[in-house]
Design a protein around this motif. Structure first.
Motif, short mmCIF file in Angstrom:
data_model
loop_
_atom_site.label_atom_id
_atom_site.label_comp_id
_atom_site.label_asym_id
_atom_site.label_seq_id
_atom_site.Cartn_x
_atom_site.Cartn_y
_atom_site.Cartn_z
N LYS A 11 -25.69 46.85 61.55
CA LYS A 11 -24.55 46.82 62.44
C LYS A 11 -25.03 45.81 63.62
CE LYS A 11 -25.76 50.67 65.75
NZ LYS A 11 -25.69 50.66 66.81
N MET A 12 -23.88 45.36 64.40
CA MET A 12 -24.39 44.82 65.64
C MET A 12 -25.12 45.80 66.58
SD MET A 12 -21.89 42.35 68.37
CE MET A 12 -21.87 41.02 67.36
N LEU A 13 -26.20 45.18 67.31
CA LEU A 13 -26.95 45.72 68.29
C LEU A 13 -26.68 45.88 69.70
CD1 LEU A 13 -30.57 45.80 66.67
CD2 LEU A 13 -28.81 47.24 65.85
N THR A 14 -26.55 47.05 70.48
CA THR A 14 -26.73 46.64 71.75
C THR A 14 -28.01 46.01 72.15
OG1 THR A 14 -27.53 48.80 72.32
CG2 THR A 14 -24.98 48.62 72.12
N VAL A 15 -27.94 45.60 73.52
CA VAL A 15 -28.81 45.04 74.23
C VAL A 15 -30.11 46.13 74.19
CG1 VAL A 15 -30.02 43.84 76.09
CG2 VAL A 15 -27.95 43.10 75.39
N ASP A 16 -29.76 47.28 74.59
CA ASP A 16 -30.89 48.17 74.46
C ASP A 16 -31.34 48.72 73.37
OD1 ASP A 16 -30.48 48.25 77.44
OD2 ASP A 16 -28.72 49.96 77.17
N GLU A 17 -30.77 48.62 72.43
CA GLU A 17 -31.24 48.97 70.85
C GLU A 17 -32.18 47.93 70.33
OE1 GLU A 17 -27.28 51.67 68.92
OE2 GLU A 17 -27.29 49.58 69.05
N LEU A 19 -33.79 45.96 72.08
CA LEU A 19 -35.00 46.13 73.05
C LEU A 19 -36.09 47.06 72.53
CD1 LEU A 19 -36.59 44.38 75.32
CD2 LEU A 19 -35.26 45.85 76.80
N HIS A 20 -35.48 48.37 72.51
CA HIS A 20 -36.20 49.53 72.00
C HIS A 20 -36.73 49.37 70.54
CE1 HIS A 20 -36.71 53.93 71.69
NE2 HIS A 20 -36.44 53.99 70.26
N PHE A 21 -35.94 48.87 69.78
CA PHE A 21 -36.61 48.52 68.33
C PHE A 21 -37.72 47.55 68.60
CE2 PHE A 21 -36.71 46.10 64.38
CZ PHE A 21 -36.62 46.97 63.60
N PHE A 315 -35.76 39.84 75.88
CA PHE A 315 -36.29 40.25 74.57
C PHE A 315 -37.93 40.11 74.54
CE2 PHE A 315 -31.68 40.23 73.40
CZ PHE A 315 -31.67 41.42 73.41
N ALA A 316 -38.14 38.58 74.58
CA ALA A 316 -39.51 37.93 74.15
C ALA A 316 -40.37 38.51 75.47
CB ALA A 316 -39.34 36.62 73.87
N ARG A 317 -39.86 38.45 76.63
CA ARG A 317 -40.67 38.66 77.61
C ARG A 317 -41.17 40.03 77.74
NH1 ARG A 317 -40.61 40.37 82.86
NH2 ARG A 317 -41.91 39.28 84.28
N ILE A 326 -49.53 45.74 78.82
CA ILE A 326 -48.59 46.14 79.94
C ILE A 326 -47.65 47.26 79.58
CG2 ILE A 326 -47.20 45.54 81.93
CD1 ILE A 326 -48.72 42.66 81.58
N GLU A 327 -47.60 48.44 80.44
CA GLU A 327 -46.67 49.68 80.11
C GLU A 327 -45.42 49.06 80.66
OE1 GLU A 327 -45.41 52.40 78.28
OE2 GLU A 327 -47.47 51.57 77.98
N ASP A 328 -45.34 48.78 81.96
CA ASP A 328 -43.99 48.65 82.54
C ASP A 328 -43.61 47.22 82.57
OD1 ASP A 328 -41.86 48.66 84.28
OD2 ASP A 328 -43.11 48.78 86.25
N VAL A 329 -42.94 46.90 81.41
CA VAL A 329 -42.34 45.76 81.01
C VAL A 329 -40.92 45.29 81.35
CG1 VAL A 329 -44.10 45.54 79.18
CG2 VAL A 329 -41.77 46.19 78.60
N MET A 330 -40.31 46.04 81.84
CA MET A 330 -38.71 45.60 82.17
C MET A 330 -38.68 45.25 83.57
SD MET A 330 -37.45 46.98 79.49
CE MET A 330 -35.62 47.04 80.21
N PRO A 331 -37.70 44.07 83.62
CA PRO A 331 -37.65 43.41 84.80
C PRO A 331 -36.87 44.30 85.89
CG PRO A 331 -36.15 42.59 82.99
CD PRO A 331 -37.06 43.59 82.47
N ARG A 332 -37.06 44.20 87.34
CA ARG A 332 -36.46 44.89 88.19
C ARG A 332 -35.19 44.25 88.28
NH1 ARG A 332 -41.45 46.09 90.73
NH2 ARG A 332 -41.84 43.67 90.77
N ARG A 333 -34.40 45.23 88.35
CA ARG A 333 -32.78 45.04 88.65
C ARG A 333 -32.50 45.34 90.10
NH1 ARG A 333 -33.09 45.26 82.91
NH2 ARG A 333 -31.31 44.50 81.79
N MET A 334 -31.80 44.72 90.58
CA MET A 334 -31.13 45.13 91.95
C MET A 334 -29.58 45.12 91.90
SD MET A 334 -33.57 42.76 94.53
CE MET A 334 -32.91 41.10 93.66
#
Ligand code: AMP
Ligand code: MG
Length: 410
Positions: A11-17, A19-21, A315-317, A326-334
């Motif tokens: 199926k079409m994946l969401t951004v979160d799916e 990234l999780h994959f 995704f690639a970053r 590195i554990e914490d890889v998610m960009p900070r959102r504001m």
């Protein structure tokens, strides 16, 4: 919760799916190497760093002034300047009724318990008048105030910024253990691509993705293996993938990941390894591929330069950061305020190119007029991306999610 067994081809994946994959499949590099501090910025610590010393090593003065006994000032009797202690030297014991001329960073002499700023003193010959109330401890930086001997100063997995390297230097360590840099092989697919500096013929365009990808990988301090442009043919794509897989931890490509007749990436990967093709519900972006060739991971980004840029950032970053240890890889959102209307909701999450400005103390985002994924200028104009959720509209004044390029491009 994302079902870990889902098949991304279904199926079409969401951004979160998506990234999780991806993050589930990012294998951290396990080779360690020693680097000296001059080459440490951007590297990732493979081991905790501990200090063997106190920083500062001794009580010292935070000001240029006079070291003395607070009680002597309270008595109101005159003081005699008996010694001079510049930074880098150690003074003698201070007796009652004495003061030491002292300079920022110099150790407090034994017997002294306070420092008075030079602006609050008058020295004539050897005699000193203090025009201030003085308390014990004034302007003294205590031994170990910054770092105590034995303390862990940085944990393994830290991606070293200049201030981190400075902290390591401050405890006297000249070399550290870091993970090896990821080796990333890149190539662009497309018969239409021409290198800047060459003549562009009918139907041809300049290869911009090669430079976008190179720059993005440089911001992550990767070792880049650049295979240039590859024509749209199965044989050439197979060849390039084989070549790339000899040394790379990760192979990244742009273009050729749709399912058109001229898209050979999937066919080549099916032949050499494995691949999952996804349609990710995002704009810009959509086709992204993930797979394996021999021991290399494979990430195929869309050909459209804006889409390649956005899917790299999103995704690639994080994938590469995870590979880097590195554990914490998610960009900070504001959260910022929308200075625009977005009246038409859509099924895909949108990452729109925007600038920030401050209006009477409120940070507001304005959009680039064209959000077409063919308009690379939008990424140059922008300071970052506004994330507009699936099926959402935005009204001027709403709080919206902001992803700054400082975050995504560092
Ligand atoms: P593709 O995914 O190969 O169908 O490419 C989608 C669009 O992106 C097409 O218009 C391509 O010409 C363009 N494109 C693909 N690769 C590049 C590149 N390296 N530089 C600039 N444009 C590209
Ligand atoms: Mg193509």
């Amino acid at each position: 919760m994302i079902d870990p067994c889902f098949n991304p081809n279904d199926k079409m994946l969401t951004v979160d799916e998506a990234l999780h994959f991806l993050l589930e499949r990012a294998t951290p590099i396990v080779d360690k190497e020693q680097v000296d501090l001059f080459s440490a910025r951007g590297r990732v610590l493979a081991e905790d760093v501990h200090s063997t010393i106190n920083v500062p090593p001794a009580d010292n003065t935070a000001m240029d002034g006079y070291a003395l006994r607070a009680a002597d000032v309270a008595k109101g009797t005159g003081l005699t300047v008996s010694q001079r202690i510049p930074a880098g030297t150690v003074g003698k014991r201070l007796n009652a009724g004495e003061a030491a001329r002292i300079f920022t960073g110099a150790p407090i002499p034994e017997g002294a318990d306070a420092v008075v700023m030079q602006e609050q003193c008058v020295q004539e010959g050897d005699s000193l008048t203090v025009n201030a109330e003085v308390c014990v401890g004034d302007h003294i930086r205590r031994a170990g105030e910054d770092i105590q001997a034995g303390a862990k100063i940085l944990p393994a997995g830290t991606r070293l910024r200049p201030q981190d390297v400075g902290l390591i230097a401050s405890v006297g360590i000249p070399k550290i253990a870091v993970w090896r840099k990821p080796r990333v092989a890149i190539f662009s697919t497309g018969d239409e691509l021409v290198a800047p500096g060459e003549a562009v013929g009918p139907g041809q365009i300049y290869n911009s993705n090669r430079f976008i990808l190179t720059g993005l990988l440089q911001t992550l301090d990767c070792e880049i293996i650049d295979l240039g442009s590859i024509p749209d043919s199965l044989a050439a794509t197979v060849n390039a993938l084989q070549e790339a897989s000899k040394n790379a931890d990760l192979i990244m490509t742009t273009g050729g990941v749709s399912v058109g007749e001229e898209d050979y990436v999937k066919a080549a990967l099916d032949q050499l390894g494995s691949v999952d093709m996804w349609r990710v519900a995002m704009k810009p972006g959509k086709p992204v591929a993930f797979g394996k060739v021999a021991n290399s991971a494979f990430l195929g980004l869309p050909g459209n330069p804006v889409s390649a840029f956005a899917t790299f950032c999103l995704f690639a970053r994080p994938f590469i950061l995870r590979m880097m240890g590195i554990e914490d890889v998610m960009p900070r959102r504001m959260q910022v305020m929308a200075d625009f209307d977005w009246p038409k909701e859509g099924p895909r999450r949108e990452f729109v190119r925007a600038q920030l400005h401050t209006d009477e103390g409120v940070v507001k985002a304005t959009l680039y007029p064209s959000q077409s994924s063919g308009v690379l200028t939008s990424t140059v104009w922008a300071h970052g991306l506004v994330e507009i959720p699936e099926h959402a509209t935005v009204k001027r004044g709403d709080s919206i999610t902001w992803l700054d390029f400082f975050e995504l491009l560092s």
